[in-house]
Design a protein around this motif. Structure first.
Motif, PDB file in Angstrom:
ATOM      1  N   VAL A  92       0.703  -1.180   0.181  1.00 29.49           N
ATOM      2  CA  VAL A  92       0.096   0.060   0.029  1.00 29.49           C
ATOM      3  C   VAL A  92       1.029   1.442  -0.110  1.00 29.49           C
ATOM      4  N   TYR A  93       0.833   2.027  -0.987  1.00 32.60           N
ATOM      5  CA  TYR A  93       1.396   3.130  -1.122  1.00 32.60           C
ATOM      6  C   TYR A  93       0.680   4.526  -0.537  1.00 32.60           C
ATOM      7  N   TYR A  94       1.274   5.077   0.360  1.00 27.26           N
ATOM      8  CA  TYR A  94       0.877   6.302   1.015  1.00 27.26           C
ATOM      9  C   TYR A  94       1.675   7.689   0.540  1.00 27.26           C
ATOM     10  N   CYS A  95       0.697   8.896   0.380  1.00 31.42           N
ATOM     11  CA  CYS A  95       1.266  10.064   0.215  1.00 31.42           C
ATOM     12  C   CYS A  95       1.586  10.694   1.518  1.00 31.42           C
ATOM     13  N   LEU A  96       2.677  11.642   1.300  1.00 31.44           N
ATOM     14  CA  LEU A  96       2.778  12.346   2.425  1.00 31.44           C
ATOM     15  C   LEU A  96       2.800  13.816   2.139  1.00 31.44           C
ATOM     16  N   CYS A  97       2.277  14.780   2.847  1.00 31.81           N
ATOM     17  CA  CYS A  97       2.513  16.042   2.639  1.00 31.81           C
ATOM     18  C   CYS A  97       3.195  16.697   3.950  1.00 31.81           C
ATOM     19  N   SER A  98       4.124  17.142   4.116  1.00 33.06           N
ATOM     20  CA  SER A  98       4.673  17.959   5.020  1.00 33.06           C
ATOM     21  C   SER A  98       4.483  19.423   4.835  1.00 33.06           C
ATOM     22  N   CYS A  99       3.348  20.106   5.474  1.00 32.20           N
ATOM     23  CA  CYS A  99       2.966  21.168   5.093  1.00 32.20           C
ATOM     24  C   CYS A  99       2.618  22.117   6.286  1.00 32.20           C
ATOM     25  N   SER A 100       2.418  23.470   5.954  1.00 34.19           N
ATOM     26  CA  SER A 100       2.132  24.208   7.281  1.00 34.19           C
ATOM     27  C   SER A 100       0.668  25.017   6.754  1.00 34.19           C
ATOM     28  N   ILE A 101      -0.104  25.295   7.759  1.00 34.41           N
ATOM     29  CA  ILE A 101      -1.474  25.906   7.324  1.00 34.41           C
ATOM     30  C   ILE A 101      -1.452  27.361   7.432  1.00 34.41           C
ATOM     31  N   ARG A 102      -0.323  27.833   8.262  1.00 31.82           N
ATOM     32  CA  ARG A 102      -0.345  29.472   8.505  1.00 31.82           C
ATOM     33  C   ARG A 102       1.095  29.845   8.450  1.00 31.82           C
ATOM     34  N   PRO A 103       1.461  31.010   8.218  1.00 26.97           N
ATOM     35  CA  PRO A 103       3.011  31.636   8.276  1.00 26.97           C
ATOM     36  C   PRO A 103       3.949  31.056   9.489  1.00 26.97           C
ATOM     37  N   THR A 104       3.089  31.134  10.588  1.00 28.07           N
ATOM     38  CA  THR A 104       3.470  30.911  11.857  1.00 28.07           C
ATOM     39  C   THR A 104       3.818  29.491  12.434  1.00 28.07           C
ATOM     40  N   SER A 105       3.303  28.497  11.544  1.00 30.04           N
ATOM     41  CA  SER A 105       3.123  27.414  12.042  1.00 30.04           C
ATOM     42  C   SER A 105       4.299  26.344  11.782  1.00 30.04           C
ATOM     43  N   VAL A 106       4.578  25.296  12.335  1.00 29.66           N
ATOM     44  CA  VAL A 106       5.664  24.343  11.914  1.00 29.66           C
ATOM     45  C   VAL A 106       4.944  23.347  11.073  1.00 29.66           C
ATOM     46  N   PRO A 107       5.795  22.722   9.977  1.00 28.48           N
ATOM     47  CA  PRO A 107       5.234  21.861   9.159  1.00 28.48           C
ATOM     48  C   PRO A 107       4.766  20.738   9.887  1.00 28.48           C
ATOM     49  N   TYR A 108       3.622  20.426   9.310  1.00 29.45           N
ATOM     50  CA  TYR A 108       2.649  18.917  10.032  1.00 29.45           C
ATOM     51  C   TYR A 108       2.837  17.864   8.769  1.00 29.45           C
ATOM     52  N   ASP A 109       2.809  16.788   9.173  1.00 27.77           N
ATOM     53  CA  ASP A 109       2.936  15.690   8.450  1.00 27.77           C
ATOM     54  C   ASP A 109       1.309  15.198   8.061  1.00 27.77           C
ATOM     55  N   TYR A 110       0.941  15.366   6.955  1.00 30.92           N
ATOM     56  CA  TYR A 110      -0.554  14.883   6.608  1.00 30.92           C
ATOM     57  C   TYR A 110      -0.431  13.684   5.680  1.00 30.92           C
ATOM     58  N   TRP A 111      -1.161  12.527   6.051  1.00 33.89           N
ATOM     59  CA  TRP A 111      -1.038  11.511   4.976  1.00 33.89           C
ATOM     60  C   TRP A 111      -2.401  11.067   4.299  1.00 33.89           C
ATOM     61  N   GLY A 112      -2.160  10.586   3.208  1.00 35.04           N
ATOM     62  CA  GLY A 112      -3.357   9.978   2.459  1.00 35.04           C
ATOM     63  C   GLY A 112      -3.764   8.500   2.815  1.00 35.04           C
ATOM     64  N   GLN A 113      -4.650   8.117   2.595  1.00 29.99           N
ATOM     65  CA  GLN A 113      -5.453   7.072   2.874  1.00 29.99           C
ATOM     66  C   GLN A 113      -4.929   5.735   2.224  1.00 29.99           C
ATOM     67  N   GLY A 114      -3.995   5.764   1.392  1.00 27.61           N
ATOM     68  CA  GLY A 114      -3.129   4.776   0.550  1.00 27.61           C
ATOM     69  C   GLY A 114      -3.943   4.439  -0.628  1.00 27.61           C
ATOM     70  N   THR A 115      -3.007   3.672  -1.467  1.00 24.84           N
ATOM     71  CA  THR A 115      -3.453   3.128  -2.755  1.00 24.84           C
ATOM     72  C   THR A 115      -2.808   1.866  -2.904  1.00 24.84           C
ATOM     73  N   GLN A 116      -3.458   0.702  -3.141  1.00 28.30           N
ATOM     74  CA  GLN A 116      -2.846  -0.752  -3.223  1.00 28.30           C
ATOM     75  C   GLN A 116      -2.150  -0.757  -4.744  1.00 28.30           C
ATOM     76  N   VAL A 117      -0.894  -1.112  -4.753  1.00 31.74           N
ATOM     77  CA  VAL A 117      -0.119  -1.455  -5.838  1.00 31.74           C
ATOM     78  C   VAL A 117       0.270  -2.959  -5.434  1.00 31.74           C
ATOM     79  N   THR A 118      -0.052  -3.827  -6.493  1.00 33.42           N
ATOM     80  CA  THR A 118       0.058  -5.227  -6.578  1.00 33.42           C
ATOM     81  C   THR A 118       0.788  -5.570  -7.950  1.00 33.42           C
TER      82      THR A 118
END
Length: 121
Positions: A92-118
């Motif tokens: 299962v392949y998961y996508c990660l976005c390390s991003c901030s939601i405002r100028p003063t915030s530290v980047p946070y890891d947001y994960w996708g639900q995953g997609t199966q590769v067989t």
């Protein structure tokens, strides 16, 4: 609110190719990095490839030369082109976005639900 959605997984024969897509949306101020990870049952999630906003791409040794990560910054979208696929790439392949939601915030890891590769013959 940040949402990360993967697509493009499926069943492919050894030696074949797939392209995964990941779109991040919501209240994103800036993206530090995006990347792909994969996980199989009983194993830890492992890095596949990352692409920072600044710097160079990073690949796991097991996929180097076969996979290519790229992005479309205007669309907050990252892609993973997978060539010469092997059965051991099955996960299962998961996508990660390390991003901030405002100028003063530290980047946070947001994960996708995953997609199966067989990868199987």
């Amino acid at each position: 609110q940040v949402q990360v959605v993967e697509s493009g997984g499926g069943l492919v024969q050894p030696g074949g190719s797939l392209r995964l897509s990941c779109a991040a949306s919501g209240s994103i101020f800036s993206i530090y990095a995006m990347g792909w990870y994969r996980q199989t049952p009983g194993k830890q999630r492992e890095l596949v490839a990352t692409i920072p906003s600044r710097g160079t791409t990073n690949y796991a040794d097991s996929v180097k030369g076969r996979f290519t990560i790229s992005r479309d910054s205007a669309k907050n979208t990252v892609y993973l082109q997978m060539n010469s696929l092997k059965p051991e790439d099955t996960a299962v392949y998961y996508c990660l976005c390390s991003c901030s939601i405002r100028p003063t915030s530290v980047p946070y890891d947001y994960w996708g639900q995953g997609t199966q590769v067989t990868v199987s013959s």
